[in-house]
Design a protein around this motif. Sequence first.
Motif, short mmCIF file in Angstrom:
data_model
loop_
_atom_site.label_atom_id
_atom_site.label_comp_id
_atom_site.label_asym_id
_atom_site.label_seq_id
_atom_site.Cartn_x
_atom_site.Cartn_y
_atom_site.Cartn_z
N VAL A 207 0.85 -1.19 -0.09
CA VAL A 207 -0.02 -0.02 -0.03
C VAL A 207 0.89 1.17 0.07
O VAL A 207 0.65 2.03 -0.68
CB VAL A 207 -1.15 0.01 1.34
CG1 VAL A 207 -1.52 1.28 1.49
CG2 VAL A 207 -2.00 -1.08 1.08
N MET A 208 1.92 1.35 0.84
CA MET A 208 2.89 2.21 0.88
C MET A 208 3.44 2.64 -0.58
O MET A 208 3.67 3.93 -0.94
CB MET A 208 3.98 2.05 2.04
CG MET A 208 4.72 3.11 2.21
SD MET A 208 5.78 3.14 3.59
CE MET A 208 7.01 1.83 3.35
N LEU A 209 3.99 1.56 -1.11
CA LEU A 209 4.53 1.76 -2.29
C LEU A 209 3.59 2.12 -3.48
O LEU A 209 4.22 3.07 -4.18
CB LEU A 209 5.21 0.19 -2.78
CG LEU A 209 5.76 0.17 -4.20
CD1 LEU A 209 7.13 1.07 -4.35
CD2 LEU A 209 6.31 -1.26 -4.43
N ILE A 210 2.50 1.50 -3.49
CA ILE A 210 1.51 1.87 -4.40
C ILE A 210 0.96 3.44 -4.13
O ILE A 210 0.92 4.26 -5.41
CB ILE A 210 0.13 1.13 -4.45
CG1 ILE A 210 0.69 -0.43 -5.13
CG2 ILE A 210 -0.94 1.67 -5.50
CD1 ILE A 210 -0.60 -1.32 -4.81
N ILE B 27 -7.95 -0.41 -2.12
CA ILE B 27 -8.68 -1.76 -2.20
C ILE B 27 -7.85 -2.92 -1.60
O ILE B 27 -8.30 -3.80 -0.60
CB ILE B 27 -8.89 -2.21 -3.66
CG1 ILE B 27 -10.02 -1.65 -4.18
CG2 ILE B 27 -9.17 -3.88 -3.84
CD1 ILE B 27 -10.00 -1.46 -5.77
N ILE B 28 -6.52 -2.75 -1.50
CA ILE B 28 -5.61 -3.70 -0.88
C ILE B 28 -5.67 -3.56 0.62
O ILE B 28 -5.75 -4.53 1.36
CB ILE B 28 -4.33 -3.47 -1.43
CG1 ILE B 28 -4.01 -3.87 -2.72
CG2 ILE B 28 -2.97 -4.14 -0.34
CD1 ILE B 28 -2.74 -3.71 -3.48
N GLU B 29 -5.59 -2.25 0.85
CA GLU B 29 -5.77 -1.79 2.47
C GLU B 29 -6.98 -2.27 2.90
O GLU B 29 -7.03 -2.82 3.99
CB GLU B 29 -5.36 -0.45 2.66
CG GLU B 29 -5.43 -0.07 4.05
CD GLU B 29 -4.82 1.36 4.28
OE1 GLU B 29 -4.54 1.74 5.39
OE2 GLU B 29 -4.97 2.26 3.10
N THR B 30 -8.11 -2.21 2.25
CA THR B 30 -9.31 -2.57 2.74
C THR B 30 -9.44 -4.07 3.11
O THR B 30 -10.13 -4.57 3.98
CB THR B 30 -10.54 -2.34 2.01
OG1 THR B 30 -10.38 -0.69 1.74
CG2 THR B 30 -11.71 -2.50 2.38
N SER B 31 -8.90 -4.87 2.24
CA SER B 31 -8.89 -6.30 2.38
C SER B 31 -8.20 -6.94 3.64
O SER B 31 -8.35 -7.93 4.17
CB SER B 31 -8.21 -6.74 1.28
OG SER B 31 -6.69 -6.83 1.13
N MET B 32 -7.27 -5.99 4.23
CA MET B 32 -6.43 -6.38 5.46
C MET B 32 -6.92 -5.50 6.75
O MET B 32 -6.56 -5.68 7.79
CB MET B 32 -5.03 -6.22 5.40
CG MET B 32 -4.36 -7.06 4.36
SD MET B 32 -4.71 -8.77 4.66
CE MET B 32 -3.88 -9.07 6.08
N GLN C 124 -4.18 5.12 -6.53
CA GLN C 124 -4.55 5.25 -4.97
C GLN C 124 -5.88 4.37 -4.74
O GLN C 124 -5.87 3.76 -3.49
CB GLN C 124 -4.91 6.74 -4.73
CG GLN C 124 -3.92 7.51 -4.53
CD GLN C 124 -4.12 9.03 -4.14
OE1 GLN C 124 -5.18 9.45 -4.89
NE2 GLN C 124 -3.23 9.72 -3.55
N LEU C 125 -6.79 4.25 -5.66
CA LEU C 125 -7.95 3.53 -5.51
C LEU C 125 -7.42 1.89 -5.22
O LEU C 125 -7.84 1.16 -4.33
CB LEU C 125 -8.78 3.48 -6.70
CG LEU C 125 -10.36 2.72 -6.48
CD1 LEU C 125 -10.83 3.21 -5.10
CD2 LEU C 125 -11.11 2.85 -7.60
N ALA C 126 -6.39 1.49 -6.12
CA ALA C 126 -5.86 0.05 -6.03
C ALA C 126 -5.23 -0.07 -4.52
O ALA C 126 -5.42 -1.24 -4.06
CB ALA C 126 -4.69 0.07 -6.98
N ALA C 127 -4.61 0.89 -3.99
CA ALA C 127 -3.87 0.90 -2.66
C ALA C 127 -5.16 0.63 -1.68
O ALA C 127 -4.86 -0.05 -0.80
CB ALA C 127 -3.07 2.16 -2.32
#
Length: 122
Positions: free
Chosen positions: A13-16, A71-76, A66-69
């Motif tokens: 998430v930080m990288l994206i 989505i990933i963050e929401t999954s965790m 940012q939306l991709a990040a």
Amino acid sequence: MEEWLRASTEYSVMLINAMALVIILYGAIESFVAAIWFHFSRGDGHRRREIWLRFARWLVAGLTFQLAADIIETSMTPSWDGIGRLAAIAVVRTFLNYFLERDLAEVRGRQGDGTEEKERAA
């Protein structure tokens, strides 16, 4: 295993988000320089639209990252509060993206059918 997954998610998430920052920053700097150049060179309306379109494309790309990040963050995210906050952010970014894309398509359509040229001639 779960700890490793959480750590890799945080780094991802930080990288994206960093990539999104670079994209938006580059687009903003490029547009700023082009706008200053346009102001002093007395360019035409077509050049001004071109500058805006390029900036809008950079913004759409950055928002997509940012939306991709998100989505990933929401999954965790373990709490409903966190999920709700991230969902609200994702909705706002999605609407911004939608309206930017719609404006881009409208301007492209005008450029393609010569509507702006007809309006200027009238």
